[in-house]
Design a protein around this motif. Structure first.
Motif, PDB file in Angstrom:
ATOM      1  N   ALA A 199      -7.245   4.190  -7.829  1.00 41.84           N
ATOM      2  CA  ALA A 199      -7.753   3.473  -6.655  1.00 41.84           C
ATOM      3  C   ALA A 199      -8.757   2.411  -7.102  1.00 41.84           C
ATOM      4  N   LYS A 207       0.834  -1.216   0.000  1.00 39.58           N
ATOM      5  CA  LYS A 207       0.000   0.000   0.000  1.00 39.58           C
ATOM      6  C   LYS A 207       0.862   1.258   0.000  1.00 39.58           C
ATOM      7  N   LEU A 208       2.000   1.209   0.665  1.00 41.82           N
ATOM      8  CA  LEU A 208       2.916   2.345   0.656  1.00 41.82           C
ATOM      9  C   LEU A 208       3.438   2.604  -0.753  1.00 41.82           C
ATOM     10  N   GLU A 225      -5.704   9.838  -8.641  1.00 44.45           N
ATOM     11  CA  GLU A 225      -5.875   9.004  -7.463  1.00 44.45           C
ATOM     12  C   GLU A 225      -7.149   8.174  -7.522  1.00 44.45           C
ATOM     13  N   TYR A 279       2.177   1.693  -3.667  1.00 46.01           N
ATOM     14  CA  TYR A 279       1.125   2.132  -4.585  1.00 46.01           C
ATOM     15  C   TYR A 279       0.696   3.566  -4.292  1.00 46.01           C
ATOM     16  N   SER A 280       0.572   3.916  -3.016  1.00 47.26           N
ATOM     17  CA  SER A 280       0.120   5.269  -2.695  1.00 47.26           C
ATOM     18  C   SER A 280       1.151   6.326  -3.070  1.00 47.26           C
ATOM     19  N   LEU A 281       2.428   5.981  -3.051  1.00 51.09           N
ATOM     20  CA  LEU A 281       3.462   6.957  -3.379  1.00 51.09           C
ATOM     21  C   LEU A 281       3.710   7.110  -4.871  1.00 51.09           C
ATOM     22  N   TRP A 331      -6.741  -0.376  -8.611  1.00 49.77           N
ATOM     23  CA  TRP A 331      -6.122  -1.125  -7.513  1.00 49.77           C
ATOM     24  C   TRP A 331      -7.118  -2.119  -6.935  1.00 49.77           C
ATOM     25  N   ARG A 332      -8.315  -1.640  -6.650  1.00 52.81           N
ATOM     26  CA  ARG A 332      -9.332  -2.510  -6.047  1.00 52.81           C
ATOM     27  C   ARG A 332      -9.693  -3.643  -6.992  1.00 52.81           C
ATOM     28  N   VAL A 358       1.302   6.771  -7.310  1.00 54.44           N
ATOM     29  CA  VAL A 358       0.114   7.177  -8.068  1.00 54.44           C
ATOM     30  C   VAL A 358       0.298   8.625  -8.495  1.00 54.44           C
TER      31      VAL A 358
END
Length: 163
Positions: free
Chosen positions: A84, A68-69, A80, A71-73, A87-88, A75
């Motif tokens: 997201a 998660k770190l 976003e 992927y969040s950094l 991702w889901r 994007v």
């Protein structure tokens, strides 16, 4: 043992990069799976199963914060919401394959150890995809650029007074 694994992932990601930490995680998780599934040979090995469970908990504790770190950094700014959703979708649509392979092997009479080791195939595929990623610094640079508008998100945030 997931909580100590999460703290270890944090420590490792700060000592290296999150991408390097995830590659280390996948590589060592493959080794843990091999070792555990070949060590556990029959149902009477209850204590050994708990020991393996502690190792699996430690390594699974690294998985969630690291992926998660990363992927969040990486994007890109302004994308976003759509990413997201992607991702889901990807995490849900692909999550059925490893348990299905394990179940099919187990129900076919193949020893349980080989069924467990078959999960490593999916980890190796994931590791190969991570090996083809750009360097971590390049990923972060690419994430700062809003591809939809062709602007650097950092410059835009400075102009808006957010930084």
């Amino acid at each position: 043992f997931m909580l100590p694994g999460s703290y270890f992932a944090y420590w490792l990601a700060t000592k290296t990069t999150p991408l390097t930490a995830f590659k280390i995680f996948i590589s060592t998780f493959i080794l843990v799976n091999f070792g555990a599934f070949f060590w556990l040979t029959d149902p009477s090995m209850e204590i050994e199963a708990y020991i393996c469970g502690m190792f699996w908990g430690f390594w699974i504790g690294q998985y969630y914060p690291l992926h998660k770190l990363i992927y969040s950094l990486i994007v890109p700014a302004g994308q976003e919401a759509e990413l997201a959703g992607l991702w889901r979708y990807c995490t849900q649509i692909l999550s059925w394959a490893p348990p299905l392979v394990f179940t099919l092997l187990n129900e076919s009479g193949i020893p349980l150890s080989w069924g467990g080791v078959s999960i490593n195939f999916f980890l190796v595929v994931g590791l190969l995809f991570f090996m083809f990623m750009q360097s971590w610094d390049d990923c972060l640079k690419e994430a700062k650029v809003n591809k939809m508008k062709g602007e650097d998100a950092t410059v835009r945030m400075v102009q808006d007074g957010k930084i």
